[in-house]
Design a protein around this motif. Structure first.
Motif, short mmCIF file in Angstrom:
data_model
loop_
_atom_site.label_atom_id
_atom_site.label_comp_id
_atom_site.label_asym_id
_atom_site.label_seq_id
_atom_site.Cartn_x
_atom_site.Cartn_y
_atom_site.Cartn_z
N ALA A 58 -19.03 75.51 31.08
CA ALA A 58 -17.70 76.07 31.30
C ALA A 58 -16.73 75.56 30.25
O ALA A 58 -15.90 76.33 29.73
CB ALA A 58 -17.21 75.72 32.71
N ARG A 59 -16.83 74.28 29.91
CA ARG A 59 -15.97 73.71 28.88
C ARG A 59 -16.23 74.39 27.53
O ARG A 59 -15.30 74.74 26.81
CB ARG A 59 -16.21 72.20 28.78
CG ARG A 59 -15.23 71.51 27.86
CD ARG A 59 -15.45 70.01 27.77
NE ARG A 59 -15.44 69.40 29.11
CZ ARG A 59 -16.29 68.49 29.52
NH1 ARG A 59 -17.26 68.08 28.73
NH2 ARG A 59 -16.21 67.99 30.73
N HIS A 62 -14.81 77.87 27.51
CA HIS A 62 -13.36 77.81 27.35
C HIS A 62 -13.00 77.56 25.88
O HIS A 62 -12.05 78.16 25.35
CB HIS A 62 -12.78 76.71 28.24
CG HIS A 62 -11.30 76.56 28.13
ND1 HIS A 62 -10.44 77.51 28.61
CD2 HIS A 62 -10.54 75.58 27.58
CE1 HIS A 62 -9.20 77.12 28.35
NE2 HIS A 62 -9.24 75.95 27.73
N GLN A 63 -13.75 76.70 25.20
CA GLN A 63 -13.49 76.43 23.79
C GLN A 63 -13.71 77.68 22.95
O GLN A 63 -12.95 77.97 22.02
CB GLN A 63 -14.40 75.31 23.29
CG GLN A 63 -14.02 73.94 23.80
CD GLN A 63 -15.02 72.87 23.36
OE1 GLN A 63 -16.09 73.17 22.84
NE2 GLN A 63 -14.65 71.61 23.59
N VAL A 65 -13.43 80.84 23.94
CA VAL A 65 -12.33 81.76 24.21
C VAL A 65 -11.07 81.32 23.47
O VAL A 65 -10.37 82.14 22.86
CB VAL A 65 -12.08 81.86 25.74
CG1 VAL A 65 -10.80 82.59 26.04
CG2 VAL A 65 -13.25 82.54 26.42
N GLU A 66 -10.79 80.03 23.50
CA GLU A 66 -9.61 79.49 22.82
C GLU A 66 -9.70 79.71 21.31
O GLU A 66 -8.73 80.09 20.66
CB GLU A 66 -9.47 77.99 23.13
CG GLU A 66 -8.22 77.36 22.62
CD GLU A 66 -6.98 77.83 23.35
OE1 GLU A 66 -5.89 77.69 22.77
OE2 GLU A 66 -7.10 78.33 24.48
N ARG A 69 -9.04 83.33 20.50
CA ARG A 69 -7.62 83.63 20.65
C ARG A 69 -6.84 83.13 19.43
O ARG A 69 -5.97 83.84 18.91
CB ARG A 69 -7.08 82.99 21.92
CG ARG A 69 -5.65 83.39 22.26
CD ARG A 69 -5.13 82.66 23.49
NE ARG A 69 -5.09 81.22 23.32
CZ ARG A 69 -4.14 80.55 22.64
NH1 ARG A 69 -3.17 81.22 22.07
NH2 ARG A 69 -4.18 79.24 22.56
#
Length: 145
Positions: A58-59, A62-63, A65-66, A69
């Motif tokens: 999950a971490r 998230h990285q 996706v970040e 972005r």
């Protein structure tokens, strides 16, 4: 290496007991295959912690996706900067360039076309007959002649 030696000793021992009366029985083969079975493979000693793996995954997600972005934001900012630079350059060129008027054509001397010096072309009659060497040859034509 030791398990292999032990298996050979077992096979030799079972074959000598089977051959006590001088005959070999089918049971010898079964004992041979049973003795040569490979020992089980070591079990995985590393404990699998699925919850910890899920948290790490999950971490990582998230990285990712970040990062996407940030890349998208960087692209938009770069395009905006490029657009502003182009607009500024257009404004600068409009200020620097001096518009020049087109010259007016001379209407006091009207245009008169001159007659050509070449000889006119001579028309030729079309040839409707086909020369003999260009005719299509077929089997029927040769058979009749």
């Amino acid at each position: 290496m030791e398990p292999l030696k032990e298996a050979r000793n077992r096979v030799e021992g079972s074959s000598s007991s089977d051959n006590s009366n001088g005959r070999s029985s089918g049971g010898g083969r079964r004992s041979l295959t049973n003795c040569l079975i490979k020992p089980p493979v070591k079990k995985n000693t590393i404990p699998i912690d699925l919850k910890l793996r899920a948290v790490e995954r999950a971490r990582f997600a998230h990285q990712v996706v970040e990062k996407r972005r940030l890349i998208k934001q960087y692209k938009m900012e770069r395009e905006r900067q490029q657009k502003l630079e182009e607009e500024e350059e257009i404004k600068r060129l409009r200020k620097e360039l001096i518009p020049k008027a087109q010259l007016m054509p001379y209407f006091d001397r009207p245009f008169v076309p001159r007659r050509s010096e070449k000889q006119p072309t001579v028309p030729r009659e079309p040839k409707f007959c086909i020369p003999r060497h260009k005719t299509i040859k077929c089997c029927r034509c040769h058979a009749m002649t």
